[in-house]
Design a protein around this motif. Structure first.
Motif, short mmCIF file in Angstrom:
data_model
loop_
_atom_site.label_atom_id
_atom_site.label_comp_id
_atom_site.label_asym_id
_atom_site.label_seq_id
_atom_site.Cartn_x
_atom_site.Cartn_y
_atom_site.Cartn_z
N ALA A 135 7.36 31.60 -9.83
CA ALA A 135 7.69 30.54 -8.88
C ALA A 135 6.56 30.22 -7.92
CB ALA A 135 8.95 30.93 -8.09
N THR A 136 5.40 30.83 -8.11
CA THR A 136 4.26 30.44 -7.27
C THR A 136 3.76 29.05 -7.65
OG1 THR A 136 2.65 31.50 -8.76
CG2 THR A 136 3.55 32.84 -6.96
N ASP A 137 4.20 28.55 -8.79
CA ASP A 137 3.85 27.20 -9.25
C ASP A 137 5.14 26.44 -9.54
OD1 ASP A 137 3.00 24.88 -10.49
OD2 ASP A 137 1.53 25.88 -11.78
N VAL A 138 5.37 25.36 -8.82
CA VAL A 138 6.61 24.60 -8.97
C VAL A 138 6.79 24.08 -10.40
CG1 VAL A 138 5.58 22.38 -8.32
CG2 VAL A 138 8.01 22.79 -7.90
N ALA A 139 5.69 23.89 -11.13
CA ALA A 139 5.79 23.38 -12.50
C ALA A 139 6.60 24.32 -13.38
CB ALA A 139 4.39 23.17 -13.08
N ASN A 140 6.49 25.62 -13.14
CA ASN A 140 7.26 26.59 -13.93
C ASN A 140 8.75 26.48 -13.64
OD1 ASN A 140 4.86 27.67 -15.01
ND2 ASN A 140 4.61 29.01 -13.22
N VAL A 141 9.09 26.19 -12.41
CA VAL A 141 10.50 26.01 -12.04
C VAL A 141 11.04 24.74 -12.70
CG1 VAL A 141 12.09 25.59 -10.13
CG2 VAL A 141 10.22 27.24 -9.86
N VAL A 142 10.29 23.67 -12.61
CA VAL A 142 10.72 22.39 -13.20
C VAL A 142 10.93 22.55 -14.71
CG1 VAL A 142 10.02 20.02 -13.69
CG2 VAL A 142 9.62 21.00 -11.42
N ALA A 143 10.02 23.24 -15.37
CA ALA A 143 10.11 23.41 -16.83
C ALA A 143 11.34 24.20 -17.24
CB ALA A 143 8.85 24.10 -17.34
N ALA A 144 11.84 25.05 -16.35
CA ALA A 144 12.99 25.90 -16.68
C ALA A 144 14.32 25.25 -16.38
CB ALA A 144 12.88 27.22 -15.92
N ILE A 145 14.35 24.18 -15.62
CA ILE A 145 15.61 23.53 -15.24
C ILE A 145 16.27 22.88 -16.44
CG2 ILE A 145 16.59 21.61 -13.90
CD1 ILE A 145 14.57 22.25 -11.70
#
Length: 415
Positions: A135-145
Motif C-alpha cells: 500500500a505504499t503505492d496507490v496503484a497496487n490498491v487500485v489494481a486489487a479493487i
C-alpha cells in the motif's frame, strides 16, 4: 472551560471531562463500577432500550467513565463518535465482525502488525476475500479493487519496518468509489496525525500504546470520522437503517461487536487511559526527538547495516511522512552487520528493556524475526522485508544522551 472556544491539543484533552458537569466537582470523571443502571420509572428503562432516550442499560454496552474517555478520543481524532474496547485487537476485530459479510472483498496493506495479519488469515477462512498489497503505492490498491470490495484497511506506519501507506491518494480512491477507508492510527497517535485529513471513514487506535503510554493498561478504540456515507453501505441491517444515516455504522458496531462479543473496556481501565492521555503530546515530542537522534547515530555507524525510520532522508517514504505527520514518531528498527549477533547486542544494552510492547515511557527493544513475527514463517517474513537481525526499538522518555550512550556502547563487544 467554555465549549465554544478552540484550544490546542493538550489543553482540550486535559479539560475534556469538564465540558460537562462532573459529580461533586471532580476534575476527572469518577470511576463508575456499577454493572447495572436503575431507573425510577420503568418506562424510562424501556425507552433507553428502544433507543428513544439516552441512558445506560448494562455495563457491557456502556458506562459513564468509558463514555467520558470515548468523548476524549473523539476530540483527539476530530471525529463524530467513538466506541472503546478491551484491547486494540478487539477494536480491529469489531470492524470485521460487524461490517463484513460472506462474499465481501477487502484490500489490505501487506505491511501489518503481526496479530492483525493473523486476524486477516482467520477472516479469509470465513468467506471474506482479502487481498494483501503493497500500500505504499496507490496503484497496487487500485489494481486489487473488485466490484465486491467493501473496505480498504491500512496502518499509518507499518510495524516494524516503518513503511508508510500512500494515505492521501488511497483516501481519494476510496472516496471516489464509495469504499470504506479504515486507518489504524496506533503507530502515529492522534497527536502526530489525524487520518480524517486523508479521508478515513473509521480510525483504529490501540489505546494501550501511545495514548495511555505507560504500559499498565489495555484498551482499543474505533472512531467514526463522519466522512463515510453509511446510507450507501450495503451491510447495514434493517433495524439500524431506522436511525439517521450518520449513526448507522457505529450503532451496528456497538450492537454486533461490542454487545454481542463482549470485548468491553472496564471503567478502571478507561480511567487509567484517560489520565495517561493527558501527557501524550509531551511524551510524543520527547520520544520522537530521541528516536530521531538514535536513528541518525545508528545510521552513521559502519557496524549497522540499515536503519528504518521515516525521519531519515534515506527512508523511501521520508517525503510523504514529512508532508503528513507532525513528527516522525517514536518507533524505528535497524539491522546489524552479520558479524554482530543481535541477541548479544540486545543483552549488552543497559537501559533498553527486552520486551514486547511499544509506546511505553521506557525504551523497549525486541528481536523481531525470533519473537513477534516468528509464527508467520521465514517466507512471509522475507516478503515483508523482515531480516533475521532486525531489532525494533520503541523509544521512551529517558534522557536522550543516556539512550545514545547506551545504544553506542552495545555495538562494541565486551572484551
Amino acid at each position: 472551560m467554555s465549549e465554544q472556544k478552540q484550544y490546542g491539543f493538550t489543553t482540550t484533552i486535559l479539560h475534556s471531562d469538564r465540558q460537562k458537569e462532573i459529580e461533586h466537582g471532580s476534575v476527572h470523571k469518577p470511576i463508575h463500577t456499577s454493572v447495572m443502571f436503575g431507573y425510577k420509572d420503568a418506562r424510562d428503562l424501556a425507552a433507553v432500550f428502544q433507543g428513544k432516550q439516552s441512558g445506560y442499560r448494562y455495563g457491557r454496552q456502556g458506562n459513564p467513565t468509558v463514555t467520558a474517555l470515548e468523548e476524549k478520543i473523539t476530540k483527539m481524532e476530530d471525529g463524530a463518535s467513538t466506541i472503546t474496547f478491551g484491547t486494540g485487537m478487539a477494536a480491529i476485530g469489531a470492524v470485521f465482525q460487524a461490517l463484513l459479510r460472506q462474499g465481501d472483498h477487502v484490500v489490505s496493506s501487506a505491511f501489518l502488525f503481526g496479530n492483525t495479519n493473523s486476524l486477516w488469515q482467520t477472516v479469509s477462512t470465513q468467506g471474506v476475500d482479502v487481498a494483501m498489497v503493497d500500500a505504499t503505492d496507490v496503484a497496487n490498491v487500485v489494481a486489487a479493487i473488485t466490484p465486491s470490495t467493501r473496505m480498504v484497511f491500512v496502518e499509518t506506519v507499518a510495524n516494524p519496518r516503518t513503511q508508510i501507506a500512500d494515505l492521501k491518494r488511497i483516501g481519494e480512491v476510496c472516496r471516489e468509489r464509495g469504499i470504506l477507508y479504515v486507518v489504524d492510527n496506533t503507530m502515529t497517535s492522534p497527536y502526530l496525525f489525524q487520518p480524517k485529513t486523508v479521508g478515513a471513514g473509521l480510525v483504529v487506535n490501540s489505546l494501550t500504546k501511545y495514548i495511555a503510554g505507560h504500559g499498565n493498561v489495555l484498551g482499543g478504540a474505533l472512531t467514526d470520522t463522519g466522512l463515510f456515507d453509511w446510507a450507501a453501505y450495503p451491510n447495514i441491517a434493517a433495524n439500524f437503517r431506522k436511525q439517521a444515516s450518520a449513526q448507522q455504522g457505529m450503532s451496528q458496531v456497538r450492537a454486533k461487536a461490542l454487545r454481542d462479543f463482549g470485548a468491553t473496556l472496564s471503567p478502571e481501565a478507561a480511567h487509567q487511559i484517560a489520565v495517561g492521555a493527558e501527557t501524550m503530546a509531551l511524551r510524543m515530542e520527547r520520544e520522537s526527538t530521541s528516536a530521531m537522534a538514535l536513528a541518525t547515530m545508528l545510521a552513521a555507524d559502519p557496524r549497522v547495516a540499515v536503519v528504518h525510520y521515516p525521519g531519515l532522508a534515506s527512508h523511501p517514504q521520508h517525503q510523504l511522512a514529512s508532508e503528513l505527520f507532525r513528527s516522525y514518531g517514536a518507533l524505528f528498527s535497524f539491522e546489524l552487520k552479520p558479524e554482530i549477533d543481535c541477541f548479544d547486542y540486545l543483552n549488552r544494552l543497559s537501559l533498553a528493556i527486552n520486551a514486547t510492547h511499544l509506546g511505553d515511557t521506557r525504551t523497549l527493544v525486541i528481536p523481531v524475526a525470533h519473537t513477534i513475527f516468528f509464527e508467520m514463517g521465514a517466507e512471509r517474513r522475507a516478503a515483508m522485508g523482515i531480516a533475521d537481525s532486525l531489532i525494533r526499538v520503541s523509544v521512551g522518555i529517558e534522557d536522550t544522551q543516556d539512550l545514545l550512550t547506551d545504544f553506542a556502547q552495545a555495538l562494541t563487544p565486551v572484551l
